[in-house]
Design a protein around this motif. Structure first.
Motif, mmCIF file in Angstrom:
data_model
loop_
_atom_site.group_PDB
_atom_site.id
_atom_site.type_symbol
_atom_site.label_atom_id
_atom_site.label_comp_id
_atom_site.label_asym_id
_atom_site.label_seq_id
_atom_site.Cartn_x
_atom_site.Cartn_y
_atom_site.Cartn_z
ATOM 1 N N ARG A 126 0.671 -1.138 0.027
ATOM 2 C CA ARG A 126 -0.188 0.045 0.140
ATOM 3 C C ARG A 126 0.908 1.250 0.045
ATOM 4 N NH1 ARG A 126 -2.652 -1.835 4.530
ATOM 5 N NH2 ARG A 126 -3.942 -3.534 3.899
ATOM 6 N N GLU A 127 1.919 1.284 0.806
ATOM 7 C CA GLU A 127 2.816 2.301 0.735
ATOM 8 C C GLU A 127 3.471 2.651 -0.556
ATOM 9 O OE1 GLU A 127 5.744 1.625 3.914
ATOM 10 O OE2 GLU A 127 3.988 1.600 5.534
ATOM 11 N N MET A 128 3.923 1.534 -1.179
ATOM 12 C CA MET A 128 4.368 1.734 -2.749
ATOM 13 C C MET A 128 3.442 2.347 -3.584
ATOM 14 S SD MET A 128 7.240 -1.310 -3.472
ATOM 15 C CE MET A 128 6.055 -2.672 -2.915
ATOM 16 N N ASP A 129 2.227 1.671 -3.404
ATOM 17 C CA ASP A 129 1.087 2.128 -4.207
ATOM 18 C C ASP A 129 0.923 3.646 -4.031
ATOM 19 O OD1 ASP A 129 -1.173 1.455 -5.991
ATOM 20 O OD2 ASP A 129 -2.286 2.062 -4.509
ATOM 21 N N GLU A 130 0.935 4.187 -2.889
ATOM 22 C CA GLU A 130 0.549 5.545 -2.728
ATOM 23 C C GLU A 130 1.803 6.395 -3.210
ATOM 24 O OE1 GLU A 130 0.119 5.921 1.778
ATOM 25 O OE2 GLU A 130 -1.762 4.834 1.748
ATOM 26 N N TRP A 131 3.071 5.800 -2.940
ATOM 27 C CA TRP A 131 4.198 6.500 -3.597
ATOM 28 C C TRP A 131 4.266 6.553 -5.204
ATOM 29 C CZ3 TRP A 131 8.379 4.846 -6.716
ATOM 30 C CH2 TRP A 131 9.460 5.659 -6.704
ATOM 31 N N LEU A 132 3.611 5.438 -5.789
ATOM 32 C CA LEU A 132 3.502 5.625 -7.203
ATOM 33 C C LEU A 132 2.493 6.268 -7.771
ATOM 34 C CD1 LEU A 132 4.236 1.983 -7.468
ATOM 35 C CD2 LEU A 132 5.831 3.616 -8.680
ATOM 36 N N GLU A 133 1.331 6.806 -6.842
ATOM 37 C CA GLU A 133 0.359 7.501 -7.388
ATOM 38 C C GLU A 133 0.525 8.820 -8.334
ATOM 39 O OE1 GLU A 133 -3.388 8.391 -8.404
ATOM 40 O OE2 GLU A 133 -2.907 6.362 -7.281
ATOM 41 N N PRO A 134 1.519 9.418 -8.049
ATOM 42 C CA PRO A 134 1.760 10.797 -9.013
ATOM 43 C C PRO A 134 2.119 10.412 -10.223
ATOM 44 C CG PRO A 134 2.842 11.030 -6.699
ATOM 45 C CD PRO A 134 2.189 9.727 -6.767
ATOM 46 N N TYR A 135 2.801 9.315 -10.352
ATOM 47 C CA TYR A 135 3.600 9.069 -11.751
ATOM 48 C C TYR A 135 2.310 8.241 -12.551
ATOM 49 C CZ TYR A 135 7.678 9.753 -9.036
ATOM 50 O OH TYR A 135 8.387 10.007 -8.160
ATOM 51 N N ARG A 136 1.050 7.874 -11.894
ATOM 52 C CA ARG A 136 0.145 7.123 -12.899
ATOM 53 C C ARG A 136 -0.472 8.185 -13.802
ATOM 54 N NH1 ARG A 136 -1.331 4.693 -7.904
ATOM 55 N NH2 ARG A 136 -0.817 2.402 -8.108
ATOM 56 N N ASP A 137 -0.852 9.486 -13.374
ATOM 57 C CA ASP A 137 -1.029 10.418 -14.414
ATOM 58 C C ASP A 137 -0.158 10.617 -15.353
ATOM 59 O OD1 ASP A 137 -3.289 10.795 -13.038
ATOM 60 O OD2 ASP A 137 -2.391 12.598 -11.832
ATOM 61 N N LEU A 138 1.309 10.577 -15.326
ATOM 62 C CA LEU A 138 2.275 10.660 -16.317
ATOM 63 C C LEU A 138 2.237 9.505 -17.174
ATOM 64 C CD1 LEU A 138 4.925 11.949 -17.357
ATOM 65 C CD2 LEU A 138 6.214 10.431 -15.753
ATOM 66 N N TRP A 139 1.996 8.237 -16.693
ATOM 67 C CA TRP A 139 1.837 7.086 -17.546
ATOM 68 C C TRP A 139 0.652 7.314 -18.426
ATOM 69 C CZ3 TRP A 139 5.063 4.001 -19.738
ATOM 70 C CH2 TRP A 139 6.110 3.476 -18.994
ATOM 71 N N ALA A 140 -0.577 7.765 -17.853
ATOM 72 C CA ALA A 140 -1.872 8.017 -18.474
ATOM 73 C C ALA A 140 -1.716 9.137 -19.747
ATOM 74 C CB ALA A 140 -2.726 8.242 -17.794
#
Length: 109
Positions: A72-86
């Motif tokens: 979950r902690e990694m998922d939260e850390w990765l969240e800002p990068y999801r928009d970049l991928w999108a």
């Protein structure tokens, strides 16, 4: 981010995937891999030290289970990068569509 470093190894990623299905005895885990039991034990220790798995003793067996908190902690850390991928995937989709239109119209891409 000890969990991220622990998951760099493909055997450890597979162990996590197996443990995501539920608690598994160490011996059963060891049988699923083409490496020695001590090697699997070391992988499990790394995962345990990273907080990704927990173990308990049941008689003579050691049972392992996934602890999802570090994931979950990694998922939260990765969240800002999801928009970049999108955004990048949207741009790729636009380019693919443009190429298809160009081929249909006979224009060189």
């Amino acid at each position: 981010m000890d969990a991220l470093a622990a998951l760099a190894d493909p055997v450890r990623r597979e162990l996590v995937a197996l443990l995501a299905q539920g608690e598994v005895p160490a011996g059963e885990l060891a049988q699923r891999f083409p490496v020695s039991r001590p090697a699997v034990s070391r992988h499990l220790r790394v995962l345990r030290e990273a907080g990704l798995v927990r173990s308990r003793t049941d008689g003579r067996r050691r049972l392992y289970a996934l602890d999802p908190r570090p994931l979950r902690e990694m998922d939260e850390w990765l969240e800002p990068y999801r928009d970049l991928w999108a955004q990048r995937l949207d741009a790729l989709d636009t380019e693919i569509a443009r190429g298809r239109r160009a081929r249909k119209s006979g224009d060189p891409a």
